[in-house]
Motif scaffolding. Structure first.
Motif, PDB file in Angstrom:
ATOM      1  N   ASN A  38       2.305   9.462  -5.241  1.00 44.95           N
ATOM      2  CA  ASN A  38       1.001  10.093  -5.754  1.00 44.95           C
ATOM      3  C   ASN A  38       1.282  11.520  -5.959  1.00 44.95           C
ATOM      4  OD1 ASN A  38      -1.862  11.165  -5.982  1.00 44.95           O
ATOM      5  ND2 ASN A  38      -2.204   8.751  -5.819  1.00 44.95           N
TER       6      ASN A  38
ATOM      7  N   ARG B 276       2.569   1.918  -3.503  1.00 39.25           N
ATOM      8  CA  ARG B 276       1.564   2.212  -4.380  1.00 39.25           C
ATOM      9  C   ARG B 276       1.158   3.664  -4.077  1.00 39.25           C
ATOM     10  NH1 ARG B 276      -1.482  -1.585  -3.492  1.00 39.25           N
ATOM     11  NH2 ARG B 276      -2.950  -0.587  -1.914  1.00 39.25           N
ATOM     12  N   ASN B 277       1.197   4.366  -3.046  1.00 36.84           N
ATOM     13  CA  ASN B 277       0.785   5.644  -2.929  1.00 36.84           C
ATOM     14  C   ASN B 277       1.814   6.795  -2.497  1.00 36.84           C
ATOM     15  OD1 ASN B 277      -2.324   5.549  -3.138  1.00 36.84           O
ATOM     16  ND2 ASN B 277      -1.606   3.797  -1.332  1.00 36.84           N
TER      17      ASN B 277
ATOM     18  N   CYS C  60      -0.852   8.652   3.280  1.00 39.32           N
ATOM     19  CA  CYS C  60      -0.065   7.580   3.315  1.00 39.32           C
ATOM     20  C   CYS C  60       1.023   7.783   4.391  1.00 39.32           C
ATOM     21  CB  CYS C  60       0.776   7.571   1.874  1.00 39.32           C
ATOM     22  SG  CYS C  60       2.022   6.447   1.631  1.00 39.32           S
TER      23      CYS C  60
ATOM     24  N   VAL D 293      -3.159  12.726  -0.729  1.00 36.62           N
ATOM     25  CA  VAL D 293      -2.890  11.230  -0.754  1.00 36.62           C
ATOM     26  C   VAL D 293      -1.415  10.743  -0.143  1.00 36.62           C
ATOM     27  CG1 VAL D 293      -2.494   9.276  -2.338  1.00 36.62           C
ATOM     28  CG2 VAL D 293      -4.252  10.845  -2.594  1.00 36.62           C
ATOM     29  N   ARG D 294      -0.564  11.639  -0.544  1.00 37.00           N
ATOM     30  CA  ARG D 294       0.627  11.548   0.107  1.00 37.00           C
ATOM     31  C   ARG D 294       0.962  11.691   1.647  1.00 37.00           C
ATOM     32  NH1 ARG D 294       2.692  14.634  -3.965  1.00 37.00           N
ATOM     33  NH2 ARG D 294       3.662  16.200  -2.282  1.00 37.00           N
TER      34      ARG D 294
ATOM     35  N   ASP E  75       0.752  -1.245  -0.175  1.00 33.06           N
ATOM     36  CA  ASP E  75      -0.054  -0.060  -0.149  1.00 33.06           C
ATOM     37  C   ASP E  75       0.792   1.350  -0.118  1.00 33.06           C
ATOM     38  OD1 ASP E  75      -2.870   1.261   0.533  1.00 33.06           O
ATOM     39  OD2 ASP E  75      -1.367   2.034   2.011  1.00 33.06           O
TER      40      ASP E  75
END
Length: 494
Positions: free
Chosen positions: A136, A132-133, A145, A141-142, A129
């Protein structure tokens, strides 16, 4: 040489949690953390449970997840998982024991629905996960994360701290780093969600809760400072929320529970300071210049919340703050009333709301004749305003006078409150502005005979100490004296 030095430390009878805490608390480099983890894995002096604890704590000490540090974190946690679930020589499994502490309102916000990873499979999913992020393009989103990774580190440290009885030092230090990580981005960036801002604020409140049931005198100096800074930030933020209208995003944090958390924290710390003046000094930090400012902010919050508090809760809180207001400010220090007057003068909020808090502060026992470091009473500060006769300033002045303030007390430069009022009256007259009838009447006030007597004693340098006057009369004469103007205890000149 570093490997040998760290290995030697592990041969001493030091609890592994304490040792790792001191090795990692100074924000060490990834290379140093790698050295420590290597020694742990190869050590022959550490038990298997100690190795697991050390590796988990080293992994949780990583700060920068967007650089190579995350590789070390996952490596340490995987090695710990192997020791737990894939032992050699037929040793028993050592699965993680879930944290069983009480969940508070603040911790519910800080951790949300996050749970600590308990198996190798869950650890793999966490890493997938993150990978994947992490890159971004969306800042939100970061940040989310990063928050997920920070939460995992905190969950690991919380569990270990609670199960080893080492105390809150490791946990609160990591909590503080969590809420100060890009704190300015969280709190000031308007594009960030209210949820992320609330996480930061509630982390400070959660830090304060960690002192419950723990002796503050056993805290390392660094941990004590973290508590003080957290109290300052939490108090300032609650006061900020109190100025926002109902429905403002995040205003739900303006609650009795959160105010009580700050209040109980101060009560616990106060037990360590038999001398109230020392307690006041301990609260000076980047957010506040004095303990009085913290109490003022929290009393302001209490007054703002009063319509939503039941009588029992209100009386309970008032009892706490009355004790501080009456007992924790020695002579020649900034009192809560001094702090309140200064906030009123610098106000960014309707004066009527500050007036309510000033009246409540007086009701809770504030001394209207208390003097600060310059020998000033609250009225000295207020009287210095050029438009003291305005509709906004005069009600505050009247409230303090009605509480028993002496208008003829002299500050260090010799000025009494009336001296300042008279000068201002002349300024108004020169400008063609008529002074309020109220202030005109004060100038011609007939004072109590005791005040006139005190002024005569002061003027003629008549000794009044020792057994010449009762203590309460000595205090009356002293409060009418200007420090440095004359020496009241020396015999008068012939």
């Amino acid at each position: 040489m570093s490997l040998i030095a760290v290995d030697q430390l592990f041969h001493h009878q030091i609890p592994i949690t304490e040792l790792i805490y001191h090795l990692t608390k100074q924000l060490p480099s990834t290379n140093l953390l790698l050295i420590i983890s290597t020694v742990v894995l190869k050590s022959t002096s550490l038990t298997r449970p100690d190795k697991i604890t050390a590796l988990e704590l080293i992994g949780a000490s990583v700060r920068n997840f967007f650089e190579g540090d995350r590789l070390l974190m996952f490596k340490c946690w995987r090695e710990a998982m192997k020791l737990r679930y894939f032992p050699s020589d037929g040793e028993p499994l050592l699965p993680k024991t879930p944290y069983e502490g009480v969940t508070s309102a603040a911790s519910s916000v800080v951790f949300g629905s996050a749970e600590e990873v308990m198996t190798m499979e869950e650890l793999d999913l966490l890493e997938e996960d993150f990978e994947r992020n992490k890159a971004n393009r969306d800042l939100e989103v970061r940040l989310r994360c990063n928050v997920r990774m920070q939460r995992q580190c905190l969950l690991v440290i919380r569990r270990i701290s609670s199960q080893t009885n080492y105390g809150p030092s490791f946990y609160i230090q990591r909590l503080y780093e969590f809420c100060t990580w890009k704190m300015e981005d969280y709190v000031n960036e308007i594009d960030l969600s209210t949820e992320l801002k609330r996480i930061v604020i509630n982390t400070f409140l959660l830090i304060l809760e960690q002192l419950t049931g723990f002796d503050p005198q056993l805290l390392p100096c660094q941990s004590f400072n973290v508590f003080m800074k957290s109290l300052g930030f939490a108090s300032r933020y609650l006061a900020l929320l109190a100025k926002k209208p109902p429905g403002y995003p995040g205003r739900e944090d303006l609650s009795h529970a959160n105010l009580l958390a700050a209040t109980k924290f101060i009560a616990t710390i106060a037990k360590c300071f038999p001398n109230p003046a020392l307690m006041s000094l301990s609260f000076i930090n980047d957010d506040y210049d004095s303990f009085a400012e913290i109490i003022w902010d929290l009393v302001f919050v209490m007054e703002s919340m009063s319509p939503y508090l039941n009588n029992e809760d209100k009386q309970h809180l008032e009892k706490y703050y009355s004790n501080y207001i009456r007992n924790y400010f020695s002579d020649r220090t900034t009192s809560v009333l001094h702090a309140g007057v200064q906030v009123f003068l610098d106000r960014d909020f309707p004066y009527t709301e500050y007036l309510k808090t000033i009246k409540l502060t007086i009701k809770l026992g504030a001394d209207p004749n208390a003097i600060d470091e310059k020998g000033r009473t609250p009225l000295h500060i207020l009287a210095g305003i050029e438009r003291i006769d305005s509709d906004e300033y005069m009600p505050v002045f009247q409230a303090i006078v009605a509480a028993g303030a002496h208008l003829d007390m002299a500050e260090d430069n010799g000025d009494t409150v009336l001296d300042i009022v008279k000068r201002n009256g002349k300024i108004y007259k020169d400008k063609g502005v008529a002074a309020e009838a109220y202030f005109s009447s004060l100038i011609n006030t007939v004072f109590k005979l005791s005040c006139y007597c005190a002024r005569v004693i002061r003027r003629h340098r008549i000794p009044f100490d020792e057994d010449r006057l009762p203590l309460h009369l000595q205090e009356l004469v002293s409060c009418h004296s200007a420090k440095g103007l004359i020496n009241l205890h020396q015999p008068r000149d012939n």
